[in-house]
Design a protein around this motif. Structure first.
Motif, PDB file in Angstrom:
ATOM      1  N   VAL A  91       0.890  -1.022   0.042  1.00  0.00           N
ATOM      2  CA  VAL A  91      -0.032  -0.090  -0.205  1.00  0.00           C
ATOM      3  C   VAL A  91       1.009   1.227  -0.164  1.00  0.00           C
ATOM      4  O   VAL A  91       2.211   1.222   0.329  1.00  0.00           O
ATOM      5  CB  VAL A  91      -0.853   0.042   1.027  1.00  0.00           C
ATOM      6  CG1 VAL A  91      -1.989  -1.131   1.043  1.00  0.00           C
ATOM      7  CG2 VAL A  91      -0.201  -0.141   2.457  1.00  0.00           C
ATOM      8  N   GLU A 150      -4.518   4.764   3.249  1.00  0.00           N
ATOM      9  CA  GLU A 150      -3.533   3.919   2.484  1.00  0.00           C
ATOM     10  C   GLU A 150      -4.245   3.483   1.126  1.00  0.00           C
ATOM     11  O   GLU A 150      -5.376   3.293   0.950  1.00  0.00           O
ATOM     12  CB  GLU A 150      -3.490   2.290   3.139  1.00  0.00           C
ATOM     13  CG  GLU A 150      -2.967   2.608   4.555  1.00  0.00           C
ATOM     14  CD  GLU A 150      -2.749   1.326   5.360  1.00  0.00           C
ATOM     15  OE1 GLU A 150      -3.587   0.241   4.699  1.00  0.00           O
ATOM     16  OE2 GLU A 150      -1.950   1.098   6.296  1.00  0.00           O
ATOM     17  N   ARG A 151      -3.343   3.246   0.116  1.00  0.00           N
ATOM     18  CA  ARG A 151      -3.922   3.094  -1.456  1.00  0.00           C
ATOM     19  C   ARG A 151      -3.203   1.634  -1.760  1.00  0.00           C
ATOM     20  O   ARG A 151      -1.911   1.682  -1.705  1.00  0.00           O
ATOM     21  CB  ARG A 151      -3.500   4.123  -2.192  1.00  0.00           C
ATOM     22  CG  ARG A 151      -3.790   5.664  -1.644  1.00  0.00           C
ATOM     23  CD  ARG A 151      -5.387   5.724  -1.972  1.00  0.00           C
ATOM     24  NE  ARG A 151      -5.810   7.071  -1.856  1.00  0.00           N
ATOM     25  CZ  ARG A 151      -7.122   7.553  -1.864  1.00  0.00           C
ATOM     26  NH1 ARG A 151      -8.210   6.730  -2.331  1.00  0.00           N
ATOM     27  NH2 ARG A 151      -7.436   8.791  -1.491  1.00  0.00           N
ATOM     28  N   GLN A 181      -1.495   2.524  -8.726  1.00  0.00           N
ATOM     29  CA  GLN A 181      -1.990   2.745  -7.447  1.00  0.00           C
ATOM     30  C   GLN A 181      -3.748   2.789  -7.838  1.00  0.00           C
ATOM     31  O   GLN A 181      -3.973   3.452  -8.680  1.00  0.00           O
ATOM     32  CB  GLN A 181      -1.462   4.070  -7.065  1.00  0.00           C
ATOM     33  CG  GLN A 181      -2.272   4.504  -5.777  1.00  0.00           C
ATOM     34  CD  GLN A 181      -1.211   5.740  -5.322  1.00  0.00           C
ATOM     35  OE1 GLN A 181      -0.443   5.864  -5.145  1.00  0.00           O
ATOM     36  NE2 GLN A 181      -2.417   7.041  -5.127  1.00  0.00           N
ATOM     37  N   GLN A 182      -4.305   2.293  -6.787  1.00  0.00           N
ATOM     38  CA  GLN A 182      -5.805   2.327  -6.830  1.00  0.00           C
ATOM     39  C   GLN A 182      -6.245   3.550  -6.272  1.00  0.00           C
ATOM     40  O   GLN A 182      -6.345   3.637  -4.990  1.00  0.00           O
ATOM     41  CB  GLN A 182      -6.296   1.080  -5.883  1.00  0.00           C
ATOM     42  CG  GLN A 182      -5.886  -0.144  -6.740  1.00  0.00           C
ATOM     43  CD  GLN A 182      -6.000  -0.505  -8.054  1.00  0.00           C
ATOM     44  OE1 GLN A 182      -7.162  -0.028  -8.843  1.00  0.00           O
ATOM     45  NE2 GLN A 182      -5.257  -0.836  -8.791  1.00  0.00           N
ATOM     46  N   GLY A 183      -6.526   4.688  -6.884  1.00  0.00           N
ATOM     47  CA  GLY A 183      -7.024   5.898  -6.260  1.00  0.00           C
ATOM     48  C   GLY A 183      -6.067   6.549  -5.794  1.00  0.00           C
ATOM     49  O   GLY A 183      -5.181   6.193  -5.529  1.00  0.00           O
ATOM     50  N   GLY A 184      -6.645   7.946  -5.356  1.00  0.00           N
ATOM     51  CA  GLY A 184      -5.762   8.810  -4.905  1.00  0.00           C
ATOM     52  C   GLY A 184      -4.694   9.453  -5.678  1.00  0.00           C
ATOM     53  O   GLY A 184      -4.716   9.354  -6.998  1.00  0.00           O
ATOM     54  N   ALA A 190      -3.090   8.084  -9.295  1.00  0.00           N
ATOM     55  CA  ALA A 190      -3.958   7.004  -9.705  1.00  0.00           C
ATOM     56  C   ALA A 190      -3.927   6.604 -11.176  1.00  0.00           C
ATOM     57  O   ALA A 190      -3.832   5.612 -11.613  1.00  0.00           O
ATOM     58  CB  ALA A 190      -5.255   7.084  -9.322  1.00  0.00           C
TER      59      ALA A 190
END
Length: 520
Positions: free
Chosen positions: A373, A381-382, A394-397, A400
């Protein structure tokens, strides 16, 4: 590979909201294989064929090849100066040392000219004002569309014809590139798909699609309309002629001239004449990216393996999607498509875990239940999904839409590149704090054609980042005016404007306007 490839194309199209995405590969057997994913038949080419694409800067390889055809016939020399080739130039038009710049320097982005080109005059007309080099020709690398505009004029003068007519006759026609043109198609009589590619392309502005302007680059720098299949013929004919039947387009000495001297543009990246050079899976890789309103294109070629892949998309700013697709295709072709094997294990928290710094920004990588993460500046946390090698999605943020690429040394990460920003593992010293007056300048900016950039502070210095590798220091000239040092915008002036809500909202570099937007 076909089923997996079409699945990935559909995923890239859905993720990037792409009206179409096309891919053409050329394998060791010389066969061209085309794949098209389109959301509507309206975007297809004539007769339901491949969608046509405004290829943007992929035109530069056509221009370099067209000029070398004149060199081979004895009508030009790569080392001839502009003053020799264009003796009829208006007084003062070749300002400063520009008249001494050679054709080789123009094609290799070493003439010292600014980037320019997005509001260029029509082909054959001189610029509204004399354009003097920013530095002496041959001194350094600086990517320039204006250099290719002048190379196009040199081609026209030597050929005794227009640039477009000579390039089509000398490059497109011999390769059977029948779906390609360098001439702006007229509304009446031009193939429907070609009209659409030129006149009815769309760009996204403020979450709305609007018609794109018809021309944004001089023809010799970015005027090609083509398909992935047509362009794949060009790349293969130049760099892997052994896999194609028929006579090579250029002599071996001319192809060697395209690749040397390769000038360093950024770490791990250099440019020859109309083509970039890097590495892919440890092998030399030739490539270029093309951007135009409503379209993106990208090619990569592995000459050592005789492999080529070209991709196009019906949206500007889709470079990441096309690179992922092309690199996947080349990786599968390079492995001769064996049965799927288990992927190599992803680097673990033991290799990547810990804190990374970029100025006042902090990135922390942790391991949670066997998964990695990312935590940006103490935020949530991503989850990181393994992409390939030491790269993750990376998932989101923040970041991304970008790959997080880790640099490893002796099995341990020493840096992480996330979009236009680089984070360092270096804990030996505390970074110098940024100047407090920089706050209104910092953040992400976007250009409608060429994508995103970022201004950030790093170790007490102000940095401009453009794309994944292009970085330049900003040297203050005034309260909101700077000079860029290094990178493709070397010695260009950067001016911040429209101060409101405590932030500057526009950034002009040369004749390019960036607008604030996206994650900081």
């Amino acid at each position: 590979m076909d089923r997996e490839l079409t699945r990935r194309m559909a995923e890239r199209a859905d993720e990037g909201n792409l009206p179409f995405v096309t891919l053409c590969t050329v394998g060791r057997d010389g066969a061209l294989r085309s794949f098209v994913h389109a959301r509507s038949a309206e975007v297809l080419g004539p007769g339901g064929g491949e969608p046509l694409c405004r290829m943007g800067s992929l035109t530069k390889l056509v221009t370099a090849a067209a000029l070398l055809r004149l060199v081979e016939s004895g009508r030009l020399s790569l080392d001839a100066s502009l003053g020799e080739v264009l003796p009829e130039a208006a007084p003062g038009e070749l300002a400063g040392t520009l008249g001494a710049a050679t054709l080789r320097q123009l094609l290799g982005h070493a003439a010292g000219l600014p980037r320019g080109g997005y509001h260029a005059p029509p082909e054959g007309e001189p610029p509204a004002e004399p354009c003097a080099p920013l530095f002496s020709p041959g001194q350094a690398f600086k990517y320039s569309n204006l250099g290719y505009a002048l190379a196009g004029r040199a081609i026209a003068a030597a050929a005794g014809d227009t640039y477009a007519a000579h390039a089509e006759r000398a490059v497109l026609a011999p390769l059977g590139m029948r779906s390609s043109t360098l001439r702006a198609p007229r509304r009446a009589g031009a193939p429907q798909g070609m009209q659409r590619a030129h006149y009815r392309s769309l760009v996204r502005r403020d979450d709305a699609l609007e018609p794109a302007p018809p021309i944004v680059l001089p023809t010799a720098a970015g005027g090609l309309i083509s398909t992935a299949s047509d362009y794949a013929r060009l790349v293969a004919a130049l760099f892997t002629p052994q896999v194609l039947k028929g006579a090579p387009l250029l002599r071996p000495a001319s192809v060697a001239a395209l690749l040397s001297p390769a000038r360093r543009a950024a770490p791990g990246l250099s440019f020859g004449l109309g083509v970039g050079q890097a590495t892919f899976q440890g092998l030399p890789c030739l490539f270029h990216v093309g951007c135009a309103p409503g379209f993106t294109s990208y090619f990569a070629c592995l000459p050592a393996l005789g492999l080529t892949a070209v991709a196009t998309a019906g949206r500007a700013g889709a470079t990441n999607e096309l690179k992922t697709l092309v690199h996947f295709a080349l990786g599968r072709l390079a492995s001769d498509e064996p049965p799927p094997s288990p992927p190599s294990p992803a680097p673990s928290g033991a290799h990547l875990g810990g804190a990374y710094f970029s100025g006042a920004r902090r990135l922390e990588i942790r391991e949670r239940g066997g998964r990695l993460v990312a935590i940006h500046d103490g935020g949530p946390e991503r989850l990181l999904t393994h992409h390939e090698g030491a790269s993750f999605i990376q998932q989101g943020g923040p970041f991304a839409e970008h790959l997080l690429r880790f640099e490893l040394s002796e099995g341990r990460a020493v840096a992480c590149h996330a979009g236009p920003r680089s984070f360092s593992r270096d804990r030996a010293r505390r970074p110098r704090p940024p100047d407090r007056t920089w706050g209104p300048l910092l953040g992400a900016y976007r250009h409608p054609l060429t994508g995103e950039a970022e201004v950030f502070a790093c170790d007490g210095r102000l940095v401009f980042a453009f794309g994944p590798t292009d970085r330049a220091l900003l040297r203050p000239l005034g309260p909101a005016t700077f000079e860029l040092q290094d990178g493709s915008f070397h010695r260009e002036r950067a001016t911040f404007a429209e101060l409101r809500d405590g932030c500057f909202w526009t950034l002009r570099i040369g004749d390019m306007d960036f607008v604030r937007g996206g994650d900081p």
